[in-house]
Motif scaffolding. Structure first.
Motif, mmCIF file in Angstrom:
data_model
loop_
_atom_site.group_PDB
_atom_site.id
_atom_site.type_symbol
_atom_site.label_atom_id
_atom_site.label_comp_id
_atom_site.label_asym_id
_atom_site.label_seq_id
_atom_site.Cartn_x
_atom_site.Cartn_y
_atom_site.Cartn_z
ATOM 1 N N TYR A 296 37.786 -64.990 15.633
ATOM 2 C CA TYR A 296 37.423 -65.527 16.952
ATOM 3 C C TYR A 296 36.315 -66.571 16.846
ATOM 4 C CZ TYR A 296 35.794 -65.582 21.805
ATOM 5 O OH TYR A 296 35.413 -65.971 23.058
ATOM 6 N N ILE A 297 35.368 -66.358 15.931
ATOM 7 C CA ILE A 297 34.226 -67.268 15.800
ATOM 8 C C ILE A 297 34.571 -68.508 14.971
ATOM 9 C CG2 ILE A 297 31.875 -67.498 14.886
ATOM 10 C CD1 ILE A 297 31.461 -64.552 15.560
ATOM 11 N N PHE A 298 35.295 -68.302 13.863
ATOM 12 C CA PHE A 298 35.443 -69.372 12.880
ATOM 13 C C PHE A 298 36.797 -70.090 12.916
ATOM 14 C CE2 PHE A 298 32.361 -66.411 10.973
ATOM 15 C CZ PHE A 298 31.282 -67.272 10.841
ATOM 16 N N SER A 299 37.692 -69.753 13.836
ATOM 17 C CA SER A 299 39.003 -70.400 13.856
ATOM 18 C C SER A 299 39.302 -70.930 15.249
ATOM 19 C CB SER A 299 40.098 -69.415 13.418
ATOM 20 O OG SER A 299 40.200 -68.355 14.343
ATOM 21 N N ASP A 300 40.419 -71.654 15.345
ATOM 22 C CA ASP A 300 40.820 -72.216 16.626
ATOM 23 C C ASP A 300 41.568 -71.179 17.448
ATOM 24 O OD1 ASP A 300 43.942 -72.727 16.068
ATOM 25 O OD2 ASP A 300 42.782 -73.261 14.281
#
Length: 464
Positions: A296-300
């Motif tokens: 959730y934080i590091f991807s689209d």
């Protein structure tokens, strides 16, 4: 015969042949039905995947990355859930009464698991390979050889990391403590840290060239030296943990005077705590939720939607399989002791099913509630799969009764049941559009499996 193949020929293959012969001779019609059902489910899975692959562009690099990530996840899963494999008496007896090398012993013990690992990945990605052929995307023999080489390195390197993590944590906590959380945390951190580092280096290098082959040779050399030198200490620690003469702490005995539903509920809870089943589930839940937050934080948004759907439909259901599967395992293992209880089938069976369903519902609601508060997800749309929990619980319980499952094949059984559940779910959603029909099928199927398990497997002379 080489020592590594000696353990395969004397322990692994005879054990599997005995099981297959017993099933074939005693349950031929059931075996035929299971085989035909498995073929049907795989055909449905392939057709659904074909239809999905028709609408997206296929690239060999994306497929290669998917195979690598999936193989790492599968290998990690197999290592964690088969960690008790070498504690069984036949392995300890064979190792202590022969002159086999510890490294060869460990490699031979995990060889059939490695074969299953390759077969599972082959059938999982076979529709993708056929899609490449249909779209006239050429796949060379060299590409297949490269994938097989990397699968070999991934499986045995992850086994080496698990051995190393077990030794480090065992040295820190003591020889009689399992340290499941610490071992798994160190294990997963090292594995995925190495994965991201290697992926980042590959992106920066671009064309691998000779550096890739140097890396493969270095990995093989580390594997050979590491497993050869560390397996002895690893086996010594496992045999010490399996020695029942010493406990890390005193276990208080329980006295029961009434033969009632609550008594059996408490008995099952004690069994779960003493066998550290809740510890396994808490660990896997933590890994799944950490993965959810990380993506959730590091991807689209698109990647998060795909991973989140994968976790909801496969990851959580894998957790829901563990407890009910142990009901049948426990019954098969202690049926003589259960005979001494002399309780009606419903008194024995209902509290255990109730506990498994309650725990599974709690896992599902906890995951959904955490997502609502932390990730700002909507609450009601995520409750659509609530009726499938009952069916997954009863299917896992039914599998525990019909198949003899132990610590050696528990990981394989979990994967097979999870695949069956996923294919059934895909089949129903593909052919039935109304959700209430699907919910009705899940509830009716769960009740049917409950009645079969209680009235066929829990029968006289075991119970009144």
């Amino acid at each position: 015969m080489p020592p590594m193949f000696e353990i395969i020929a004397r322990i692994e293959i005879p054990k599997q042949v005995k099981k297959a012969k017993n099933i074939f001779l005693n349950y031929p019609t059931h075996l035929l039905a299971v085989v035909l059902g498995a073929i049907l489910l795989y055909v449905v899975y392939a057709l659904i995947l074909f239809q999905y692959l028709d609408f997206i562009p296929l690239k060999k690099t994306d497929a290669f990355d998917s195979i690598l990530v999936f193989s790492i996840l599968l290998a990690c899963f197999l290592m964690i859930f088969s960690r008790e494999k070498l504690k069984r008496k036949e392995y300890a007896f064979f190792f202590l009464n022969t002159s086999i090398n510890a490294g060869q012993f460990v490699a031979g013990s995990y060889f059939l698991l490695y074969v299953f690992f390759n077969i599972f990945i082959f059938f999982a990605f076979l529709p993708l390979l056929i899609s490449f052929y249909i779209k006239h995307i050429q796949i060379h023999i060299f590409h297949i050889f490269l994938v097989l080489l990397l699968l070999f390195i991934i499986f045995w390197f992850i086994l080496f990391i698990w051995i190393l993590s077990s030794l480090i944590v065992g040295k820190w906590l003591g020889r009689h403590k399992d340290g499941l959380y610490f071992k798994s945390l160190l294990f997963m951190s090292v594995i995925w840290g190495l994965h991201f580092v290697s992926k980042h280096m590959a992106e920066r290098i671009g064309n691998f060239g000779f550096l890739f082959w140097i890396g493969c040779l270095a990995a093989l050399l580390i594997l050979w030296i590491g497993i050869k030198n560390l397996s002895g200490r690893y086996l010594f620690g496992l045999f010490q943990q399996s020695h029942t003469g010493h406990y890390p702490k005193k276990i208080k005995s329980k006295e029961f005077k009434l033969n009632h539903y609550i008594i059996h509920f408490v008995l099952e809870a004690i069994y779960y705590f003493r066998n550290r089943l809740f510890a396994e589930m808490a660990l896997m839940f933590s890994i799944l939720y950490a993965l959810t937050i990380g993506v959730y934080i590091f991807s689209d948004a698109m990647t998060f939607a795909i991973v989140y759907s994968f976790i909801m439909n496969l990851g959580l259901k894998e957790l829901m399989i563990v407890l009910p599967l142990c009901i049948g395992m426990h019954f098969r293992q202690y049926n003589l002791s259960i005979f001494m209880i002399n309780a009606p089938a419903s008194v024995y069976f209902f509290p255990r099913i109730f506990m498994a369903i309650a725990v599974n519902f709690m896992i599902y609601f906890l995951f959904v509630v955490l997502n609502c508060f932390i990730l700002n997800q909507d609450f009601l749309p995520q409750l659509t799969g609530i009726f499938s929990i009952f069916f997954v619980t009863m299917l896992s319980t039914f599998a525990g009764f019909i198949v003899r499952i132990h610590d050696g094949n528990k990981a394989v059984a979990l994967i097979i049941i999870l695949v069956i559940v996923a294919i059934i779910d895909s089949f129903l959603h593909y052919f039935i559009s109304q959700s209430y029909y699907i919910d009705f099928i899940y509830v009716a199927g769960g009740i049917f499996l409950y009645l079969i398990s209680q009235n066929i497997f829990l029968r006289r002379p075991v119970f009144k």
